[in-house]
Design an enzyme around this catalytic site. Structure first.
Site, short mmCIF file in Angstrom:
data_model
loop_
_atom_site.label_atom_id
_atom_site.label_comp_id
_atom_site.label_asym_id
_atom_site.label_seq_id
_atom_site.Cartn_x
_atom_site.Cartn_y
_atom_site.Cartn_z
CG MET A 222 -2.14 -4.42 10.99
SD MET A 222 -1.30 -3.74 12.36
CE MET A 222 0.50 -3.77 12.02
CG HIS A 223 0.52 -1.61 5.19
ND1 HIS A 223 1.61 -1.72 4.29
CD2 HIS A 223 0.46 -0.89 6.27
CE1 HIS A 223 2.37 -0.54 5.13
NE2 HIS A 223 1.92 -0.24 6.24
CB ALA A 224 -5.04 -5.49 3.43
#
Length: 255
Positions: free
Chosen positions: A235-237
């Protein structure tokens, strides 16, 4: 009270506060207990010391003055937007979970973002009525990390966890107490006394039995967490790549 074992560059103090009781105090006043390089190194060194010292039976993890832990630094968050690092580069979030003996998070001060999530991974959590607790990741436009998407629902219930994670609102300890959280919420000046009393009760038990029972109680969490961490990194990516996230971090950090 007790004997200072190591000042951990003066930002993490490791102190014996009773027979079998070791206190880890975070006190990086310059960074207000954000996860600075010094605080990160000190925490990892402290928990490694505890892991290798068999005379300890319980840990009291706490902060200083009005701060417990404040999450990532602005520089760390900016590096995440550039794809130069991941929050998994330093595994602070599961230090308490993977500690062989019980950990009491005496959150006498503010718990912010990853700092709040880190505290929730302890076996016992104590909050203060006056302090602010928040998972403020989404204020900056990126999704939560540090295992927050796992530990908040696990410890606080899905309804309140979704509210805290999605809205990124700030809550006083007394507000969370009114919402029925399953932790003691005390006046700030009472938190440490409660923690020491609880630690003394735990320390009366045989260490082997404490380690064996903790392994059983948190075994499932230890197995499940790595998969959640993988999903948070994915999700951070996606979310850190948004241009507005970098702008939010520049303008909103510390507010």
């Amino acid at each position: 009270m007790g004997i200072r074992i190591n000042n951990m560059e003066q930002v993490v103090e490791l102190t014996e506060v009773g027979e079998g009781i070791i206190q880890i105090k975070m006190q990086d006043k310059e960074s207000k207990n954000t996860f600075s390089q010094a605080l990160t190194a000190g925490l990892m060194e402290a928990f490694n010391h505890v892991k290798n010292e068999t005379k300890y039976k319980v840990v009291v993890l706490t902060g200083y003055d009005t701060y417990f832990a404040s999450g990532g630094t602005q520089d760390q968050l900016m590096k995440l937007t550039e794809g130069n690092s991941k929050f998994t580069d330093f595994d602070l979030y599961s230090l308490s979970l993977n500690c062989p003996i019980p950990v009491i998070a005496a959150m006498q001060g503010h718990g912010i973002g990853g700092g709040f999530a880190m505290g929730l991974f302890a076996d016992f959590v104590i909050l203060s009525q006056e302090s602010i607790y928040t998972t403020n990741f989404m204020n900056y436009g990126f999704t939560p990390g540090m295992g927050a998407t796992y530990i908040l629902p696990k410890k606080m219930g899905i309804v309140l966890a979704e509210e805290m994670l999605l809205t990124a609102k700030k809550y006083r300890g007394e507000e969370l107490q009114a919402r029925g959280i399953p932790f003691p919420v005390l006046r700030r000046d009472k938190v440490m006394d409660y923690a020491y009393e609880l630690a003394a009760t735990i320390a009366e038990k045989p260490r082997v039995s404490l380690v064996t029972l903790k392994d059983h109680l948190v075994g499932e969490m230890r197995q499940e967490l790595p998969k959640i961490i993988e999903e948070e990194v994915k999700m951070h990516a996606i979310t850190f790549a948004q241009p507005e996230v970098k702008d939010r971090i520049k303008t909103l950090f510390g507010n």
